[in-house]
Enzyme design. Structure first.
Site, PDB file in Angstrom:
ATOM      1  N   CYS A 111       0.814  -1.234   0.000  1.00 34.50           N
ATOM      2  CA  CYS A 111       0.000   0.000   0.000  1.00 34.50           C
ATOM      3  C   CYS A 111       0.841   1.276   0.000  1.00 34.50           C
ATOM      4  O   CYS A 111       0.476   2.258  -0.649  1.00 34.50           O
ATOM      5  CB  CYS A 111      -0.988  -0.005   1.159  1.00 34.50           C
ATOM      6  SG  CYS A 111      -0.265  -0.119   2.795  1.00 34.50           S
ATOM      7  N   ASP A 345      -7.640   5.595  -1.420  1.00 33.08           N
ATOM      8  CA  ASP A 345      -7.291   4.371  -0.706  1.00 33.08           C
ATOM      9  C   ASP A 345      -6.773   3.314  -1.673  1.00 33.08           C
ATOM     10  O   ASP A 345      -7.474   2.934  -2.614  1.00 33.08           O
ATOM     11  CB  ASP A 345      -8.541   3.860   0.027  1.00 33.08           C
ATOM     12  CG  ASP A 345      -8.237   2.743   1.007  1.00 33.08           C
ATOM     13  OD1 ASP A 345      -7.117   2.207   0.973  1.00 33.08           O
ATOM     14  OD2 ASP A 345      -9.130   2.407   1.812  1.00 33.08           O
ATOM     15  N   HIS A 347      -6.184   0.224  -0.894  1.00 34.14           N
ATOM     16  CA  HIS A 347      -6.514  -1.101  -0.374  1.00 34.14           C
ATOM     17  C   HIS A 347      -7.712  -1.738  -1.074  1.00 34.14           C
ATOM     18  O   HIS A 347      -8.670  -2.165  -0.432  1.00 34.14           O
ATOM     19  CB  HIS A 347      -6.787  -1.033   1.130  1.00 34.14           C
ATOM     20  CG  HIS A 347      -5.626  -0.551   1.930  1.00 34.14           C
ATOM     21  ND1 HIS A 347      -5.443   0.780   2.227  1.00 34.14           N
ATOM     22  CD2 HIS A 347      -4.596  -1.212   2.487  1.00 34.14           C
ATOM     23  CE1 HIS A 347      -4.335   0.916   2.947  1.00 34.14           C
ATOM     24  NE2 HIS A 347      -3.802  -0.276   3.116  1.00 34.14           N
TER      25      HIS A 347
END
Length: 459
Positions: A111, A345, A347
């Site tokens: 990430c 994000d 993820h």
């Protein structure tokens, strides 16, 4: 034979991890984010107002746009278009195997590399397209995409499970149909911009040949003791990005360089030297510079006294964002409203896209909806990024940021500083611009090891 069996086990494990992370994070895209109508929204230096006579909150997914007047609706649309136009880089699966490992996905560990990629991508967008550019097809993205991607997660989980039982190498997953509208007629400028739009994304492709792809970044990370599957902190990623840009051989990239601050200090002469260095073509020229400043916004927790400074930084048009997050998760911070940070994000595990093919699909590289997080939840370890096209731009930026640092600092010392001169003038070892035999100098290796041990662990 034993090694082959181990590889197969690792591949099956990798597929299960991809499916698990897809299930774990897919709800993020499905949930709505609400913005106050009464407070301005800042996104990488641009300010948007959603103010109406009525108080309350506004969703940016388009579900209640009909409740506000045309003028304000246009402003919301402009914000959505601007946000969606930013390049979104997330977990991917089923990409070419990473050298030295059996990994074909970065789910669960990549990430911070992804948020670093997003920051660098924004810098390149400023360089080649300018801050005013928006993707003409941004609003053509279906707001229900997040729901279809979420339902697709279940099919991926089932397919991965069946593949593991049958030892099938590539689970048969029906691709999500592309339902975007036909491309409209573009003028010459739009066509030129679209070429650069695609080229920038291609530099971040998940293949060994992509200049800033995961495979290349991992290779540079090995020089600091990192391997595929390790967790990377914001400061380590800053140095990896610098090396990646330094080693890029695409002629288009010869006009860009990256400078990483040393111990929270930006040495002005070192930055200008990089900008005025000779390009590989042998011609003298001034390079644009992306300045990366690894900092800590407090001790174990983020000091809220730094909130106004962070908001000030994200209010600057030459800011390219912040590599940060909250404990155990890295986010790319790009804006704010009130005391909440707006972020993208990484993820979410998406399928590999081959960016080498003509007209590869762009939708998965653009986030359909922004997310917000309270500043208080932010992990103190982060890397701040700026873009300066010319030496004059850098000098102006350093003056402006220095004033901001002084006015926002309640502590005795500012978060970081700009000083005149070279690092060597202050008894610091300055690394050469190009090192043939070793990508990182001994001084850099020591600094990277210290960053690796001091930073929070990112999943």
């Amino acid at each position: 034979m034993e090694a082959t069996g181990t590889d197969e086990v690792e591949k099956i494990k990798s597929k299960f991890m991809s499916a698990w992370h897809n299930m774990k994070y897919s709800w993020v895209l499905k949930t709505k984010t609400y913005f106050s109508r009464n407070s301005p929204v800042f996104l990488l230096g641009k300010c948007y107002h959603f103010k109406t006579e009525e108080s309350g909150e506004l969703s940016t997914d388009g579900s209640n746009f009909d409740k506000i007047n045309t003028e304000i609706s246009g402003n919301v649309e402009e914000f959505r278009k601007d946000f969606i136009s930013r390049i979104w880089l997330t977990y991917r699966e089923e990409f070419p195997q990473i050298k030295g490992s059996a990994l074909t996905t970065d789910c669960g560990w990549g990430c911070t590399l992804r948020t670093g990629q997003m920051l660098l991508a924004q810098g390149l967008m400023l360089h080649f397209l300018g801050r005013a550019w928006v993707w003409p097809e941004a609003l053509d993205m279906d707001s229900s995409d997040s729901e279809s991607w979420t339902s697709n997660t279940v099919r991926k989980l089932t397919a991965s499970f069946e593949a593991s039982l049958t030892a099938e190498r590539d689970p048969k997953i029906l691709p999500r149909p592309q339902q975007g509208p036909a491309r409209r007629n573009w003028d010459v400028t739009e066509m030129r911009n679209e070429v650069y739009h695609r080229r920038i994304i291609s530099w971040f492709g998940d293949s060994p040949l992509a200049a800033f792809g995961l495979h290349q970044l991992i290779e540079y990370g090995k020089k600091s003791g990192k391997i595929a599957g390790d967790w990377y902190g914001p400061a380590v990623v800053a140095h990896i990005l610098r090396k990646a840009v330094e080693e890029a051989r695409d002629p288009e990239l010869q006009g860009v360089t990256v400078y990483v601050a040393q111990d929270c200090t930006v040495y002005s002469s070192d930055v200008i030297d990089r900008q005025c260095s000779f390009m590989d073509s042998g011609k003298a020229g001034t390079k644009a510079v992306i300045i990366l400043v690894p900092v800590r916004l407090g001790g174990e927790r983020t000091n809220t006294d730094y909130l106004e400074f962070v908001k000030g930084i994200l209010s600057l048009e030459y800011c390219v964002g912040i590599i940060g997050g909250k404990p155990k998760q890295s986010y790319y911070f790009a804006g704010f409203q009130d005391d909440s940070l707006i972020y993208m994000d990484p993820h979410y595990c998406q399928s590999f896209v081959d960016v080498s093919i003509k007209d590869f699909p762009l939708e998965s590289f653009h986030c359909p909806s922004p997310k917000k997080m309270s500043f208080k939840k932010m992990d103190p370890s982060c890397t701040i990024g700026f873009y300066c096209r010319t030496v004059q731009d850098f000098e102006k930026a350093s003056e402006e940021i220095t004033k901001m640092l002084k006015s926002s600092s309640k502590e005795k010392y500012p978060l970081f500083t700009f000083v005149k001169g070279h690092s060597r003038d202050y008894d610091f070892a300055s690394s050469p611009l190009h090192e043939e035999h070793d990508l990182f100098s001994e001084d850099e290796k020591k600094r990277l090891k210290r960053f690796s041990t001091e930073e929070f662990v990112l999943l």
